[in-house]
Each structure stands twice: as structure tokens, then as C-alpha cells.
Enzyme design. Structure first.
Site, PDB file in Angstrom:
ATOM      1  N   LYS A  11      12.657 -18.298 -39.132  1.00 48.54           N
ATOM      2  CA  LYS A  11      12.696 -16.582 -39.477  1.00 48.54           C
ATOM      3  C   LYS A  11      13.834 -15.900 -38.653  1.00 48.54           C
ATOM      4  O   LYS A  11      14.012 -15.872 -37.631  1.00 48.54           O
ATOM      5  CB  LYS A  11      11.356 -15.880 -38.447  1.00 48.54           C
ATOM      6  CG  LYS A  11      10.924 -14.593 -38.805  1.00 48.54           C
ATOM      7  CD  LYS A  11       9.961 -13.517 -37.958  1.00 48.54           C
ATOM      8  CE  LYS A  11      10.441 -13.887 -37.012  1.00 48.54           C
ATOM      9  NZ  LYS A  11      11.684 -12.216 -36.528  1.00 48.54           N
ATOM     10  N   ASP A 138       4.654 -11.290 -33.986  1.00 49.65           N
ATOM     11  CA  ASP A 138       5.183 -11.353 -35.516  1.00 49.65           C
ATOM     12  C   ASP A 138       3.890 -12.530 -36.680  1.00 49.65           C
ATOM     13  O   ASP A 138       4.436 -13.847 -37.345  1.00 49.65           O
ATOM     14  CB  ASP A 138       6.248 -12.752 -35.191  1.00 49.65           C
ATOM     15  CG  ASP A 138       7.701 -11.922 -34.606  1.00 49.65           C
ATOM     16  OD1 ASP A 138       7.701 -10.601 -35.151  1.00 49.65           O
ATOM     17  OD2 ASP A 138       8.440 -12.484 -33.843  1.00 49.65           O
TER      18      ASP A 138
END
Length: 298
Positions: A11, A138
Site C-alpha cells: 500500500k 489500514d
């Protein structure tokens, strides 16, 4: 017995605006997040007992027991859904640890997707989201790894399908940058606002790179103050031909560089790997399709 595998993609925070800590100890953020076509690899099959094995280049830095985020996410899914199967999971840890790439959350998201695919009964999307949230801020975005705006504490997600694929190089000095320490250093300095910029009028790669250059990563300066090894990586990427933007991702220590020309990205990755063989360097494309689930070995 069916064994499935999927990528747990890295990410990347293309920008990261961070506000002041709230009364509960959390920071509001605004970020445009994209996922890479490189990451960890997660393999799983249904089993009589839950098990997690960890291999890969960075596997020795993790434990398959205790509070690993994969185990935490799957345990939460078992509590929230009777349809959740017990899994024998193998995590190939190929991303650096404490690298600003959401690795642990992405691993957990991949394991949850595999659990849903391996269950003989449908697992409600709400149960998957509850389990992903247990992993951390997240978690929800890594459950469905697609380009998105992340706001609130990171859990308020707005998909951004207009983000084009971006040619990139990721580089890490193989030095950790622990998130907690970076946030504490940020709180001790000049705190900004978690402002959301206007979206670019033109979503071509060139325009997006220019627009991103006007944004910032508020954690970059505190991370650099704590981990000096990041600065040479940024300088080396900034010196490559054709580079459009160099920025740290998340709380570091991984740095990304964006290029309009794919050949320039190829050349930059090869150059950095040759000049700095001890660094972790990967050529990648950001913002592509979500990671597929497929039979192991394919």
C-alpha cells in the site's frame, strides 16, 4: 483439498495529510492510496486447526504465533461469522517490515479474502469488515485493495477509479521506521491539518504526478529525523532520469518515485539496484487491478 493464493499488495500513500491527535489518541488523515503489483504472498487451505507459517526474505522478523495481524484478523472473523473456516496459512513475507507499505494489514486483508473464498457458505461482507477493522486503521482499505481516498482515521474510504496506473520504483534502505515513534515525533513538531485537496481536473498520469507534487506527506520530516537512512534513498531516486515525483510512503522508511515513461522507471530501478545492492528496490505499477485469488502454483 483446495489451496488458494493471492497477493497482499504493498500500500502506497501517494500523499498523506495528518491532523492533530484527538482525545482518544488517533490522528485524522487524508490520503490518496494506491496499491502496487508487488507485495507479500498468502496461501491458505481449510484445515482442522488454525495454523500460520511464515517464510520469505523478511520472514525471520515476524512470528507465526501471538499477535500477528493475520492471526488477529482470522480470529476476529471466526468470532463474527459462523461460516469462517479454520485455515492453514503460509505467509511469504517479501516486503520489508516497518516500511510504510501497510504490509501486516495487507497480509491480514489477503487472508480474510482467502477465508471468504474457501468457506463453503457465504461470509457476510459486514463480518469481513468487522474483522478487518480489528487489524487497525489500514485494515478496511487492505480488505479491498483498490485505489481510494482515505479519511477519518483511515477507515472512511471513497474509491477513486479515475486514478491511472502509475509507473513507479519503490526503495527501502532495509532500516525500520516504526509508526508509533514517527507519530510521536510529528506531535512534538509543527502539526498540520488533515485537509483534502481538490481532485485534479485531468486524470492523465502527467497531470496526476504534477498534482501530487503539490501535496505532502506530513510524516516525512519526523521520519527523516528519526531514521537518517531514508534521506540517501530519496536523493538517489531524485537523481534518476525522467523522475516526476519522489516521496516517502506512510511513516517510512520506503520511498517511491513516479515516472511518466515506463522505460525511465525500468532504468531507474536497474540503476538503483546496481549502485545500492543492499537496498530493497522494486519496479512496480501503482493503481492497477485488485489482487486476484487463484489456485496455488498458478
Amino acid at each position: 483439498m483446495t489451496t488458494l493464493q493471492t497477493l497482499a499488495p504493498a500500500k502506497v500513500n501517494l500523499f498523506l495529510h495528518v491532523g492533530p491527535v484527538d482525545a482518544e489518541g488517533y490522528h485524522p488523515i487524508c490520503s490518496l492510496v494506491a496499491f502496487a503489483d508487488v507485495g507479500d504472498r498468502v496461501t491458505a487451505r481449510a484445515a482442522a486447526a488454525a495454523r500460520l507459517s511464515i517464510i520469505g526474505e523478511f520472514g525471520e522478523g515476524l512470528s507465526g504465533e501471538g499477535d500477528n495481524l493475520v492471526s488477529r484478523g482470522l480470529s476476529a472473523l471466526s468470532r463474527s461469522s459462523a461460516a469462517a473456516p479454520l485455515l492453514d496459512v503460509v505467509l511469504s513475507k517479501d516486503l520489508p517490515i516497518a516500511a510504510g507499505l501497510g504490509g501486516g494489514s495487507s497480509d491480514a486483508g489477503a487472508a480474510l479474502r482467502l477465508a471468504a473464498a474457501l468457506s463453503p457458505d457465504a461470509i457476510a461482507s459486514e463480518a469481513l469488515l468487522v474483522a478487518a477493522a480489528v487489524v487497525g486503521a489500514d485494515g478496511p482499505m487492505c480488505l479491498d485493495p483498490r485505489s481510494a481516498w482515505a479519511e477519518g482515521r483511515g477507515e472512511v474510504l471513497t474509491p477513486e477509479p479515475k486514478l491511472p496506473p502509475l509507473h513507479a520504483v519503490l526503495a527501502n534502505p532495509r532500516a525500520p521506521s516504526p509508526t508509533g515513534a514517527v507519530y510521536r515525533a510529528y506531535d512534538a513538531g509543527q502539526v498540520r491539518a488533515a485537509d483534502r485537496p481538490d481532485a485534479p481536473a485531468d486524470w492523465s498520469a502527467a497531470s496526476v504526478i504534477a498534482w501530487l507534487a503539490a501535496q505532502r506527506n506530513d510524516l516525512e520530516a519526523p521520519a527523516l529525523s528519526l531514521q537518517p537512512a531514508i534521506a540517501p534513498v530519496m536523493a538517489a531516486l531524485a537523481a534518476t532520469d525522467g523522475v516526476g515525483l519522489v516521496r516517502m510512503s506512510g511513516s517510512g522508511a520506503t520511498v517511491f518515485a513516479l515516472y511518466e515513461d515506463p522505460a525511465a522507471a525500468d532504468g531507474a530501478a536497474a540503476e538503483l539496484q546496481g549502485l545500492h545492492p543492499h537496498w530493497w528496490v522494486r519496479r512496480t505499477t501503482l493503481g492497477g487491478a485488485a489482487a486476484e485469488i487463484r489456485p496455488a502454483g498458478q
